[in-house]
Design a protein around this motif. Sequence first.
Motif: not given
Length: 283
Positions: A234-239, A242-249
Amino acid sequence: MRIATALCLLAAISGAVGCAAIPANRPIAEAVTPLDHLPALRGDYFRFDSVETGRPYHIYVRYPEGYDPSAARLYPTVYLTDGDSLFPILAANHLFLTYDDRLPEAIVVGIAYGGFDPSVNRRNIDFATVPHNGSPAGAPAFQAFLKTELLPEIERRYRSDPAQRVLFGQSLGGAFVLYSAVSDPDLFRGRIASNPSLIVGMEPLLESAAASRTDLGLVVVSGTRDRPDRLEAIGRWQAAWEPRTDKPWRLDIYSLEGGTHAANAPDAYRLGMNRLFGPDASP
């Protein structure tokens, strides 16, 4: 109920009094004590045979306190995967969140298999985002069941607000929550993934479809005492996210100090529901 009936029969044989026997001609369904006698779980139940997955599900519904099916009020609705275990815990606990945290009352829906035996309980298929140990990746079919079958049925039967749906999942169910978040962001306004188990692979969870709504929230909660391999995944998924600006939520990630893999599901539920509906809920 079988145990109670057996005790009544033994009492009758021994001449004891004060035990009301169940009439021999009484229907079996009437001999089962309904959840209506547990007011924190007062609600409804129905069986749903899914065309999308080809399996039956047992659907338990907890009504909000003061629920009136004839009133105009609509309620947020929380859908629980692993309803066999999570429904009696989280549905009842929601009442205390309205008391102590001032969260809105909600309809809570538990999606259960009716048992833990692998011949009945197919969570290893329904929640799987990638094939694993010979099991197919059944998440697309399970999501189709939710979208085209169960959600419309719940919203037809009850005072459920289609704009305020929430999905909660634990472990493999948490992985499915993440799959739902990226594959169909608009389907649920809020999602809570408790200790999502991603150790079998997360490739389908790294790219997301576009969303049309701007009020979506995704809350991920991990206990610090979960297995190291799960925490690393889950740490790899988070990494990656988290920095992405295109998150839909809006993405909120919590680390629950001392939390274990399963026992702290109520804490994850509380954290998530407060983030989605509490004072700081606005994206």
